[in-house]
Scaffold this motif. Structure first.
Motif, PDB file in Angstrom:
ATOM      1  N   ARG B  26      42.660  31.797  -0.225  1.00  0.00           N
ATOM      2  CA  ARG B  26      42.589  32.028   1.222  1.00  0.00           C
ATOM      3  C   ARG B  26      41.141  31.980   1.719  1.00  0.00           C
ATOM      4  O   ARG B  26      40.859  31.422   2.775  1.00  0.00           O
ATOM      5  CB  ARG B  26      43.230  33.380   1.564  1.00  0.00           C
ATOM      6  CG  ARG B  26      43.295  33.678   3.047  1.00  0.00           C
ATOM      7  CD  ARG B  26      44.122  32.638   3.825  1.00  0.00           C
ATOM      8  NE  ARG B  26      44.180  32.968   5.237  1.00  0.00           N
ATOM      9  CZ  ARG B  26      44.734  32.207   6.169  1.00  0.00           C
ATOM     10  NH1 ARG B  26      45.294  31.056   5.838  1.00  0.00           N
ATOM     11  NH2 ARG B  26      44.753  32.569   7.428  1.00  0.00           N
ATOM     12  N   VAL B  27      40.248  32.564   0.956  1.00  0.00           N
ATOM     13  CA  VAL B  27      38.835  32.523   1.355  1.00  0.00           C
ATOM     14  C   VAL B  27      38.353  31.073   1.380  1.00  0.00           C
ATOM     15  O   VAL B  27      37.633  30.665   2.296  1.00  0.00           O
ATOM     16  CB  VAL B  27      37.969  33.398   0.418  1.00  0.00           C
ATOM     17  CG1 VAL B  27      36.484  33.191   0.710  1.00  0.00           C
ATOM     18  CG2 VAL B  27      38.329  34.873   0.593  1.00  0.00           C
ATOM     19  N   ALA B  28      38.794  30.289   0.394  1.00  0.00           N
ATOM     20  CA  ALA B  28      38.425  28.868   0.387  1.00  0.00           C
ATOM     21  C   ALA B  28      38.987  28.161   1.617  1.00  0.00           C
ATOM     22  O   ALA B  28      38.330  27.292   2.207  1.00  0.00           O
ATOM     23  CB  ALA B  28      38.934  28.204  -0.886  1.00  0.00           C
ATOM     24  N   GLU B  29      40.188  28.535   1.996  1.00  0.00           N
ATOM     25  CA  GLU B  29      40.818  27.920   3.172  1.00  0.00           C
ATOM     26  C   GLU B  29      40.028  28.271   4.437  1.00  0.00           C
ATOM     27  O   GLU B  29      39.808  27.416   5.300  1.00  0.00           O
ATOM     28  CB  GLU B  29      42.274  28.403   3.296  1.00  0.00           C
ATOM     29  CG  GLU B  29      43.048  27.689   4.379  1.00  0.00           C
ATOM     30  CD  GLU B  29      44.519  28.102   4.419  1.00  0.00           C
ATOM     31  OE1 GLU B  29      44.864  29.143   3.831  1.00  0.00           O
ATOM     32  OE2 GLU B  29      45.304  27.378   5.051  1.00  0.00           O
ATOM     33  N   ILE B  30      39.610  29.523   4.545  1.00  0.00           N
ATOM     34  CA  ILE B  30      38.831  29.947   5.720  1.00  0.00           C
ATOM     35  C   ILE B  30      37.471  29.245   5.719  1.00  0.00           C
ATOM     36  O   ILE B  30      36.970  28.825   6.758  1.00  0.00           O
ATOM     37  CB  ILE B  30      38.662  31.482   5.727  1.00  0.00           C
ATOM     38  CG1 ILE B  30      40.016  32.166   5.967  1.00  0.00           C
ATOM     39  CG2 ILE B  30      37.657  31.929   6.791  1.00  0.00           C
ATOM     40  CD1 ILE B  30      40.026  33.643   5.696  1.00  0.00           C
ATOM     41  N   LEU B  31      36.892  29.112   4.538  1.00  0.00           N
ATOM     42  CA  LEU B  31      35.566  28.483   4.424  1.00  0.00           C
ATOM     43  C   LEU B  31      35.631  27.008   4.814  1.00  0.00           C
ATOM     44  O   LEU B  31      34.656  26.458   5.336  1.00  0.00           O
ATOM     45  CB  LEU B  31      35.036  28.639   3.002  1.00  0.00           C
ATOM     46  CG  LEU B  31      33.590  28.266   2.757  1.00  0.00           C
ATOM     47  CD1 LEU B  31      32.646  29.074   3.652  1.00  0.00           C
ATOM     48  CD2 LEU B  31      33.239  28.501   1.284  1.00  0.00           C
ATOM     49  N   VAL B  40      29.551  31.542   8.404  1.00  0.00           N
ATOM     50  CA  VAL B  40      29.348  32.803   9.148  1.00  0.00           C
ATOM     51  C   VAL B  40      30.682  33.547   9.282  1.00  0.00           C
ATOM     52  O   VAL B  40      30.764  34.754   9.050  1.00  0.00           O
ATOM     53  CB  VAL B  40      28.720  32.512  10.538  1.00  0.00           C
ATOM     54  CG1 VAL B  40      28.779  33.751  11.430  1.00  0.00           C
ATOM     55  CG2 VAL B  40      27.276  32.045  10.373  1.00  0.00           C
ATOM     56  N   LEU B  41      31.732  32.800   9.628  1.00  0.00           N
ATOM     57  CA  LEU B  41      33.048  33.431   9.799  1.00  0.00           C
ATOM     58  C   LEU B  41      33.565  34.003   8.477  1.00  0.00           C
ATOM     59  O   LEU B  41      34.018  35.154   8.420  1.00  0.00           O
ATOM     60  CB  LEU B  41      34.053  32.407  10.352  1.00  0.00           C
ATOM     61  CG  LEU B  41      35.504  32.887  10.481  1.00  0.00           C
ATOM     62  CD1 LEU B  41      35.608  34.046  11.479  1.00  0.00           C
ATOM     63  CD2 LEU B  41      36.424  31.748  10.907  1.00  0.00           C
ATOM     64  N   ALA B 134      30.093  35.066  -4.009  1.00  0.00           N
ATOM     65  CA  ALA B 134      30.106  33.631  -4.348  1.00  0.00           C
ATOM     66  C   ALA B 134      30.019  32.738  -3.107  1.00  0.00           C
ATOM     67  O   ALA B 134      29.917  31.513  -3.233  1.00  0.00           O
ATOM     68  CB  ALA B 134      31.380  33.311  -5.122  1.00  0.00           C
ATOM     69  N   LEU B 135      30.062  33.347  -1.935  1.00  0.00           N
ATOM     70  CA  LEU B 135      30.001  32.538  -0.708  1.00  0.00           C
ATOM     71  C   LEU B 135      28.592  31.983  -0.501  1.00  0.00           C
ATOM     72  O   LEU B 135      27.610  32.597  -0.931  1.00  0.00           O
ATOM     73  CB  LEU B 135      30.387  33.396   0.508  1.00  0.00           C
ATOM     74  CG  LEU B 135      31.866  33.707   0.694  1.00  0.00           C
ATOM     75  CD1 LEU B 135      32.052  34.704   1.844  1.00  0.00           C
ATOM     76  CD2 LEU B 135      32.669  32.443   0.964  1.00  0.00           C
ATOM     77  N   PRO B 136      28.500  30.847   0.185  1.00  0.00           N
ATOM     78  CA  PRO B 136      27.164  30.325   0.504  1.00  0.00           C
ATOM     79  C   PRO B 136      26.382  31.325   1.354  1.00  0.00           C
ATOM     80  O   PRO B 136      26.981  32.143   2.066  1.00  0.00           O
ATOM     81  CB  PRO B 136      27.467  29.061   1.310  1.00  0.00           C
ATOM     82  CG  PRO B 136      28.898  28.739   1.064  1.00  0.00           C
ATOM     83  CD  PRO B 136      29.579  30.011   0.707  1.00  0.00           C
ATOM     84  N   GLU B 137      25.068  31.241   1.248  1.00  0.00           N
ATOM     85  CA  GLU B 137      24.211  32.098   2.076  1.00  0.00           C
ATOM     86  C   GLU B 137      24.389  31.716   3.546  1.00  0.00           C
ATOM     87  O   GLU B 137      24.662  30.548   3.856  1.00  0.00           O
ATOM     88  CB  GLU B 137      22.746  31.914   1.676  1.00  0.00           C
ATOM     89  CG  GLU B 137      22.401  32.558   0.336  1.00  0.00           C
ATOM     90  CD  GLU B 137      22.626  34.062   0.342  1.00  0.00           C
ATOM     91  OE1 GLU B 137      22.150  34.725   1.277  1.00  0.00           O
ATOM     92  OE2 GLU B 137      23.295  34.570  -0.586  1.00  0.00           O
ATOM     93  N   PRO B 138      24.215  32.684   4.446  1.00  0.00           N
ATOM     94  CA  PRO B 138      24.350  32.349   5.870  1.00  0.00           C
ATOM     95  C   PRO B 138      23.224  31.423   6.311  1.00  0.00           C
ATOM     96  O   PRO B 138      22.130  31.451   5.728  1.00  0.00           O
ATOM     97  CB  PRO B 138      24.230  33.719   6.560  1.00  0.00           C
ATOM     98  CG  PRO B 138      23.512  34.583   5.580  1.00  0.00           C
ATOM     99  CD  PRO B 138      23.877  34.078   4.221  1.00  0.00           C
ATOM    100  N   PRO B 139      23.491  30.596   7.319  1.00  0.00           N
ATOM    101  CA  PRO B 139      22.441  29.693   7.803  1.00  0.00           C
ATOM    102  C   PRO B 139      21.285  30.506   8.387  1.00  0.00           C
ATOM    103  O   PRO B 139      21.514  31.595   8.911  1.00  0.00           O
ATOM    104  CB  PRO B 139      23.147  28.880   8.889  1.00  0.00           C
ATOM    105  CG  PRO B 139      24.362  29.659   9.252  1.00  0.00           C
ATOM    106  CD  PRO B 139      24.741  30.472   8.074  1.00  0.00           C
ATOM    107  N   PRO B 140      20.067  29.976   8.297  1.00  0.00           N
ATOM    108  CA  PRO B 140      18.917  30.733   8.812  1.00  0.00           C
ATOM    109  C   PRO B 140      18.967  30.871  10.335  1.00  0.00           C
ATOM    110  O   PRO B 140      19.574  30.078  10.999  1.00  0.00           O
ATOM    111  CB  PRO B 140      17.717  29.881   8.376  1.00  0.00           C
ATOM    112  CG  PRO B 140      18.268  28.538   8.086  1.00  0.00           C
ATOM    113  CD  PRO B 140      19.701  28.700   7.716  1.00  0.00           C
TER     114      PRO B 140
END
Lengths: 126, 140
Positions: B26-31, B40-41, B134-140
């Motif tokens: 589900r997290v992958a689906e949201i990503l 960010v979401l 494990a999520l990508p870092e937020p954009p600067p």
């Protein structure tokens, strides 16, 4: 919806996370999204701007999704605008009420990206 | 033009053993495609789950104390929807049981079920914490 313009979808949910999830799924498919956090806000948006379809949560404070659907249906009386309900209520309870209020479709939560997009595309191209 | 109802199949596992996989999927689906907005979401929802669950359970307790049953039901219902949206179907089922007890005004049963919900919120928070790291870092 003109042939060139992306469909403009009204997403109605009082839970910001849920609304933003649905909005992100729709935007990823190139659709334009307007988010409303309540039934009242949804009616304002539908009155002030063009809407090709609405995706409406059922359980919301003040004006719930079913009443919102009924009012949208009145507002869209001259156009065939699909209204898709979504809820985590048991389908046996929620489905008949959704269709009685004029909903065009009904999705159980969690709403999957592929199911949402295929259902909406089908409804928009009837 | 006809207005024919469309009834897609319901989705979501209810198997407790499947929860970690369900959360991951589900997290992958949201990503999604992983655009900055998607990141960010996903980060907000995954990392914000413990605080959101605590807030909703606080709203439930406050509503029960003041006898505002509708508000109590809505708080549990929102937690159930949040659980489903994050791939936590077992927590969602426990929330449904709590919601039923609150609707029926069965206090003792509601207390037991609230305890179960609390345990599952803790377990879900651990799973989501792992996913969040494990999520990508937020954009600067």
């Amino acid at each position: 919806m003109t042939p060139d313009a992306p469909p403009r979808i009204l997403v109605v949910d009082d839970d910001e996370d849920q609304a933003d999830t649905i909005a992100a799924f729709l935007r990823s498919a190139g659709m334009t999204v307007v988010v409303a956090g309540s039934g009242h806000a949804a009616l304002r948006e539908a009155t002030s701007g063009w809407v090709d379809a609405a995706v409406v949560d059922v359980v919301m404070p003040d004006v719930d999704g079913w009443r919102t659907c009924g009012r949208l249906r009145d507002l869209f009386a001259s156009r065939d605008v699909p209204v898709l309900m979504m809820t985590s209520l048991p389908p046996g309870d929620a489905l008949p009420r959704s269709f009685a209020e004029g909903a065009t479709g009904h999705l159980s939560k969690p709403v999957r990206r592929s199911v949402l997009l295929s259902t909406l595309r089908q409804l928009l191209h009837r | 033009m006809s207005r024919r109802p469309v009834r897609p199949p319901s989705t979501g596992s209810s198997d407790p053993a499947d929860v970690a996989g369900t959360v991951h999927d589900r997290v992958a689906e949201i990503l999604g495609a992983g655009t900055p907005a998607d990141v960010v979401l996903a980060r907000r929802m995954v990392l914000g789950f413990p605080a959101k669950a605590e807030r909703l359970l606080g709203e439930l307790d406050g509503a029960v104390e003041t006898g505002a049953r509708g508000d109590a039901v809505r708080a549990v219902h929102t937690l159930k929807g949040t659980a489903l949206n994050l791939g936590l179907p077992v927590l969602a089922e426990a929330c449904q049981a709590l919601e039923d007890a609150v609707v029926a005004d069965r206090t003792a049963s509601a207390l037991d079920r609230r305890t179960r919900v609390l345990e599952l919120v803790a377990a879900g928070s651990e799973l989501l914490d792992r996913e969040g790291r494990a999520l990508p870092e937020p954009p600067p």
